[in-house]
Design a protein around this motif. Structure first.
Motif, PDB file in Angstrom:
ATOM      1  N   ASN A 171       0.897  -1.199  -0.147  1.00  0.00           N
ATOM      2  CA  ASN A 171       0.049  -0.033   0.175  1.00  0.00           C
ATOM      3  C   ASN A 171       0.964   1.159  -0.061  1.00  0.00           C
ATOM      4  O   ASN A 171       0.348   2.390  -0.642  1.00  0.00           O
ATOM      5  CB  ASN A 171      -0.948  -0.042   1.262  1.00  0.00           C
ATOM      6  CG  ASN A 171      -1.870   1.251   1.148  1.00  0.00           C
ATOM      7  OD1 ASN A 171      -2.676   1.160   0.512  1.00  0.00           O
ATOM      8  ND2 ASN A 171      -1.901   2.013   2.070  1.00  0.00           N
ATOM      9  N   HIS A 172       1.934   1.233   0.871  1.00  0.00           N
ATOM     10  CA  HIS A 172       3.004   2.425   0.718  1.00  0.00           C
ATOM     11  C   HIS A 172       3.579   2.551  -0.741  1.00  0.00           C
ATOM     12  O   HIS A 172       3.705   3.885  -1.248  1.00  0.00           O
ATOM     13  CB  HIS A 172       4.053   2.054   1.924  1.00  0.00           C
ATOM     14  CG  HIS A 172       4.976   3.265   2.029  1.00  0.00           C
ATOM     15  ND1 HIS A 172       6.254   3.143   2.648  1.00  0.00           N
ATOM     16  CD2 HIS A 172       4.945   4.554   1.579  1.00  0.00           C
ATOM     17  CE1 HIS A 172       6.770   4.411   2.405  1.00  0.00           C
ATOM     18  NE2 HIS A 172       6.072   5.065   1.985  1.00  0.00           N
ATOM     19  N   VAL A 214      -8.289  -1.253   0.640  1.00  0.00           N
ATOM     20  CA  VAL A 214      -7.264  -1.550   1.937  1.00  0.00           C
ATOM     21  C   VAL A 214      -6.973  -0.420   2.715  1.00  0.00           C
ATOM     22  O   VAL A 214      -6.628   0.634   2.392  1.00  0.00           O
ATOM     23  CB  VAL A 214      -6.025  -2.074   0.994  1.00  0.00           C
ATOM     24  CG1 VAL A 214      -4.763  -2.187   2.136  1.00  0.00           C
ATOM     25  CG2 VAL A 214      -6.333  -3.440   0.264  1.00  0.00           C
ATOM     26  N   LEU A 215      -7.241  -0.448   3.895  1.00  0.00           N
ATOM     27  CA  LEU A 215      -6.877   0.516   5.034  1.00  0.00           C
ATOM     28  C   LEU A 215      -7.773   1.688   5.047  1.00  0.00           C
ATOM     29  O   LEU A 215      -7.630   2.660   5.631  1.00  0.00           O
ATOM     30  CB  LEU A 215      -5.390   0.934   5.049  1.00  0.00           C
ATOM     31  CG  LEU A 215      -4.086  -0.004   5.222  1.00  0.00           C
ATOM     32  CD1 LEU A 215      -3.018   0.557   4.944  1.00  0.00           C
ATOM     33  CD2 LEU A 215      -4.376  -0.785   6.625  1.00  0.00           C
ATOM     34  N   LYS A 216      -9.155   1.367   4.347  1.00  0.00           N
ATOM     35  CA  LYS A 216     -10.160   2.465   4.146  1.00  0.00           C
ATOM     36  C   LYS A 216     -10.589   3.019   5.670  1.00  0.00           C
ATOM     37  O   LYS A 216     -10.762   4.164   5.749  1.00  0.00           O
ATOM     38  CB  LYS A 216     -11.239   2.015   3.349  1.00  0.00           C
ATOM     39  CG  LYS A 216     -12.252   3.208   2.873  1.00  0.00           C
ATOM     40  CD  LYS A 216     -13.469   2.728   2.157  1.00  0.00           C
ATOM     41  CE  LYS A 216     -14.200   3.894   1.695  1.00  0.00           C
ATOM     42  NZ  LYS A 216     -15.290   3.370   0.859  1.00  0.00           N
ATOM     43  N   ALA A 264      -4.718   4.739   0.449  1.00  0.00           N
ATOM     44  CA  ALA A 264      -4.037   5.356  -0.307  1.00  0.00           C
ATOM     45  C   ALA A 264      -4.772   6.548  -1.297  1.00  0.00           C
ATOM     46  O   ALA A 264      -4.132   7.499  -1.449  1.00  0.00           O
ATOM     47  CB  ALA A 264      -3.818   4.245  -1.652  1.00  0.00           C
ATOM     48  N   PRO A 265      -6.065   6.479  -1.858  1.00  0.00           N
ATOM     49  CA  PRO A 265      -6.523   7.522  -2.342  1.00  0.00           C
ATOM     50  C   PRO A 265      -6.673   8.844  -1.654  1.00  0.00           C
ATOM     51  O   PRO A 265      -6.193  10.030  -2.152  1.00  0.00           O
ATOM     52  CB  PRO A 265      -8.200   7.088  -2.604  1.00  0.00           C
ATOM     53  CG  PRO A 265      -8.028   5.707  -2.575  1.00  0.00           C
ATOM     54  CD  PRO A 265      -6.932   5.356  -1.824  1.00  0.00           C
ATOM     55  N   ILE A 266      -6.610   8.946  -0.210  1.00  0.00           N
ATOM     56  CA  ILE A 266      -6.689  10.062   0.541  1.00  0.00           C
ATOM     57  C   ILE A 266      -5.364  10.446   0.684  1.00  0.00           C
ATOM     58  O   ILE A 266      -5.027  11.806   0.672  1.00  0.00           O
ATOM     59  CB  ILE A 266      -7.303   9.749   2.038  1.00  0.00           C
ATOM     60  CG1 ILE A 266      -8.821   9.563   1.792  1.00  0.00           C
ATOM     61  CG2 ILE A 266      -7.245  10.814   2.953  1.00  0.00           C
ATOM     62  CD1 ILE A 266      -9.649   9.001   2.939  1.00  0.00           C
TER      63      ILE A 266
END
Length: 217
Positions: A159-160, A185-187, A200-202
């Motif tokens: 994700n990073h 993922v991680l939302k 990721a989008p944020i």
């Protein structure tokens, strides 16, 4: 070792244990001790051999990163056990070692998810600092196919890498954000006030906004 034992504190240990780290030494105190000891490669190797988490963190701070052979670092990563030792070893030692690229390639393909996560952490570093020669579209393909079901530590590292591709490379940004939105993922990761979400989008949108503000200032 006696000094490290004296620095250990039960409350610190309890907090660390929640993150999978089995030591009770405040990291500021550990860094102060490392500053006093300065670089001592032989002592660092002996501290590492104790298999004690605080001792290993201290070893990482006082070692000479370029002094390790490739195979030594491979063994050390597999022995790392706790998340903090693993992260510090990759960030403070492997990234500064001449064998880092060779290890990045080997580790990224390793069946052990903890080892593979180190490979992805090194890849995220290259995405940011030395992307020449990387197949960014190919990395996005891999992330899209494998990140959703990856074990926690590996998922975090992938994700990073996804976020760094989106932040640093405008031509891949829309796709990176789209992958993040679809995989989610991680939302719902709990984020403290004032901190950026690892979703990721944020993360991408926020870092790009900051970069834009900086150039406009």
């Amino acid at each position: 070792m006696a000094e490290l034992a004296e620095l250990a504190d039960q409350k610190t240990r309890e907090v660390n244990e929640k993150h999978g780290d089995d030591h009770g030494v405040n990291l500021s105190k550990l860094r102060a001790l490392a500053k006093r000891l300065k670089t001592q490669q032989e002592l660092a190797c002996r501290l590492w051999e104790t298999d004690d988490t605080a001792a290993r963190l201290l070893a990482i701070l006082i070692c000479r990163p370029k002094a390790f052979e490739r195979d030594e670092l491979d063994v050390m990563l597999r022995e790392a056990r706790t998340p903090k030792v693993h992260d510090w070893l990759v960030n403070y030692v492997v990234k500064k070692n001449p064998h880092s690229e060779e290890l990045r390639l080997a580790w990224s393909a390793d069946p052990d998810p903890a080892v593979a996560s180190a490979g992805w952490a090194l890849t995220a570093e290259r995405v940011t600092k030395k992307p020449e020669g990387l197949d960014l579209a190919g990395l996005l393909d891999l992330i899209e196919a494998e990140m959703k079901d990856a074990p926690d530590r590996l998922q975090w590292a992938m994700n990073h890498c996804l976020a760094q591709i989106g932040i640093e490379h405008a031509e891949h940004r829309a796709r990176a954000i789209d992958i993040g939105e679809r995989l989610e993922v991680l939302k719902d990761y709990p984020t403290s006030p004032g901190c950026t979400s690892p979703f990721a989008p944020i993360w991408i949108t926020e870092m790009v906004r900051r970069q834009h503000d900086k150039t406009m200032a």
